[in-house]
Design a protein around this motif. Structure first.
Motif, PDB file in Angstrom:
ATOM      1  N   ILE A  72      -0.082   1.933 -16.131  1.00 29.69           N
ATOM      2  CA  ILE A  72       1.037   1.238 -15.497  1.00 29.69           C
ATOM      3  C   ILE A  72       0.563  -0.126 -15.012  1.00 29.69           C
ATOM      4  N   ASP A  73       1.211  -1.174 -15.473  1.00 33.99           N
ATOM      5  CA  ASP A  73       0.903  -2.537 -15.053  1.00 33.99           C
ATOM      6  C   ASP A  73       1.607  -2.793 -13.729  1.00 33.99           C
ATOM      7  N   ALA A  74       0.850  -2.791 -12.644  1.00 37.29           N
ATOM      8  CA  ALA A  74       1.468  -2.917 -11.318  1.00 37.29           C
ATOM      9  C   ALA A  74       0.544  -3.660 -10.376  1.00 37.29           C
ATOM     10  N   THR A  75       1.165  -4.378  -9.457  1.00 35.11           N
ATOM     11  CA  THR A  75       0.449  -5.014  -8.358  1.00 35.11           C
ATOM     12  C   THR A  75       0.680  -4.188  -7.103  1.00 35.11           C
ATOM     13  N   LEU A  76      -0.388  -3.669  -6.532  1.00 32.20           N
ATOM     14  CA  LEU A  76      -0.309  -2.915  -5.281  1.00 32.20           C
ATOM     15  C   LEU A  76      -0.606  -3.876  -4.145  1.00 32.20           C
ATOM     16  N   THR A  77       0.324  -4.009  -3.216  1.00 33.39           N
ATOM     17  CA  THR A  77       0.193  -5.026  -2.178  1.00 33.39           C
ATOM     18  C   THR A  77       0.720  -4.516  -0.850  1.00 33.39           C
ATOM     19  N   ALA A 105      -7.954   1.955  -3.199  1.00 34.80           N
ATOM     20  CA  ALA A 105      -8.733   2.181  -4.424  1.00 34.80           C
ATOM     21  C   ALA A 105      -8.187   3.351  -5.248  1.00 34.80           C
ATOM     22  N   PRO A 106      -7.900   4.529  -4.648  1.00 32.64           N
ATOM     23  CA  PRO A 106      -7.355   5.632  -5.449  1.00 32.64           C
ATOM     24  C   PRO A 106      -6.020   5.317  -6.111  1.00 32.64           C
ATOM     25  N   LEU A 107      -5.137   4.587  -5.415  1.00 30.58           N
ATOM     26  CA  LEU A 107      -3.850   4.239  -6.016  1.00 30.58           C
ATOM     27  C   LEU A 107      -4.037   3.287  -7.200  1.00 30.58           C
ATOM     28  N   ARG A 108      -4.888   2.289  -7.033  1.00 31.30           N
ATOM     29  CA  ARG A 108      -5.133   1.357  -8.146  1.00 31.30           C
ATOM     30  C   ARG A 108      -5.749   2.098  -9.335  1.00 31.30           C
ATOM     31  N   ALA A 109      -6.653   3.024  -9.047  1.00 30.02           N
ATOM     32  CA  ALA A 109      -7.276   3.788 -10.133  1.00 30.02           C
ATOM     33  C   ALA A 109      -6.246   4.665 -10.833  1.00 30.02           C
ATOM     34  N   ALA A 110      -5.351   5.299 -10.062  1.00 35.98           N
ATOM     35  CA  ALA A 110      -4.333   6.165 -10.654  1.00 35.98           C
ATOM     36  C   ALA A 110      -3.346   5.357 -11.493  1.00 35.98           C
ATOM     37  N   LEU A 111      -2.974   4.176 -11.024  1.00 36.91           N
ATOM     38  CA  LEU A 111      -2.079   3.313 -11.793  1.00 36.91           C
ATOM     39  C   LEU A 111      -2.723   2.904 -13.114  1.00 36.91           C
TER      40      LEU A 111
END
Length: 310
Positions: free
Chosen positions: A30-35, A19-25
């Protein structure tokens, strides 16, 4: 283009960081998929911990950087398949935690608090400690963490001398380097703090010969790396009274085995590698800032020097 960010760390890390990484992105635009799973050839960045099953970096042909969740990189820096830029974790919250641990335990030993906290015999001991300005400290390691701890102790009037393998210039803190400088720092230190990185050159920095240089009863605080101290030499110095106490947060084997003599030695305090834990919200912002910088063509922060190992 949507970036692919592979999170290569433990299940527990994922629960903390997703959750923190997705929020920071999102905050950074930054348009990114965290997987946690992706075709290696399509991965743009790897968020990494050494406990990850990812050990072969060769298939990650598009990867622009490996971003470590840990401040220490000794378990990955020598990997011959790792040709991508490697960045270690330097997090303001991690630094704050380290400063609090070092200052807390330095004051604990300086003030002799143990004899008041644990006093089953109800001994009335009015011994007054010296002032901080009379208790010299040697800070072994003047990187980000060591410098912050040195400044915090100096602000409390401890006379702090910094030492590092290569010369450093830190305002307000006299700094030494080289073997002669290390011997000079140890000879006058009532408290020694070890915050060096683990490299072949720093292993057993505190060995029997160097421990013998300390003033009688000196205190050692090690929140850096377990391999910085020769365990057998330290136990011998404790038994001889050369070292008055050792408070240790890091060990060669972790968790520290139950039969290790550190657990039962009356002059050793064991803390379970908690001096500078990485906090997910602030560390996530550090990681995302490096992704932003890489995408903008800017230099990466905290990039590891492969030759030096940190």
């Amino acid at each position: 283009m949507t970036l692919t960010v592979l999170f290569a760390a433990s299940d527990a890390n994922w629960q903390d960081y997703a959750a923190p990484l997705r929020a920071a992105l999102a905050d950074a635009g930054i348009d990114a998929t965290l997987t946690r799973e992706a075709d290696p050839a399509g991965v743009d960045y790897i968020v990494y911990a050494p406990s990850s099953p990812v050990q072969d970096f060769a298939p990650f042909t598009r990867c622009k950087a490996v971003l470590s969740l840990w401040a220490g990189v000794e378990r990955i820096v020598g990997n011959p398949t790792l040709t991508q830029p490697l960045c270690r974790m330097v997090d303001p919250a991690l630094t704050e935690g380290m400063v609090e641990w070092v200052v807390g335990h330095a004051l604990r030993h300086h003030l002799g608090m143990d004899r008041h906290i644990v006093n089953p015999g109800r001994v009335w001991d009015p011994t007054c400690p010296p002032l901080a300005r009379e208790r010299p400290v040697a800070m072994l390691g003047m990187g980000e963490l060591g410098t912050a701890c040195a400044r915090a102790l100096a602000a409390l009037n401890f006379p702090v001398t910094g030492w590092s393998r290569t010369p450093k210039d830190v305002a307000g803190i006299p700094c030494l380097s080289g073997e002669a400088g290390l011997e000079q720092a140890l000879c006058g230190a009532a408290i020694v703090v070890t915050l060096l990185p683990r490299t072949p050159e720093t292993e057993n920095t505190l060995d029997a010969r160097r421990l013998a240089l300390l003033p009688q009863g000196a205190v050692i605080l090690n929140p850096g790396r377990g391999a910085l101290i020769d365990d057998a030499a330290l136990l011998a110095a404790l038994d001889a009274g050369r070292v008055g106490h050792a408070t240790l947060d890091v060990f060669r084997v972790e968790p520290l085995p139950q039969d290790h003599p550190f657990w039962t030695h009356p002059r050793v305090t064991v803390t379970p590698h908690i001096a500078a834990d990485t906090r997910a919200p602030s560390a996530s912002r550090v990681i995302v800032e490096n992704i932003r910088r890489a995408e903008a063509g800017e230099p990466l922060l905290n990039r590891v020097d492969r030759q030096r190992g940190y």
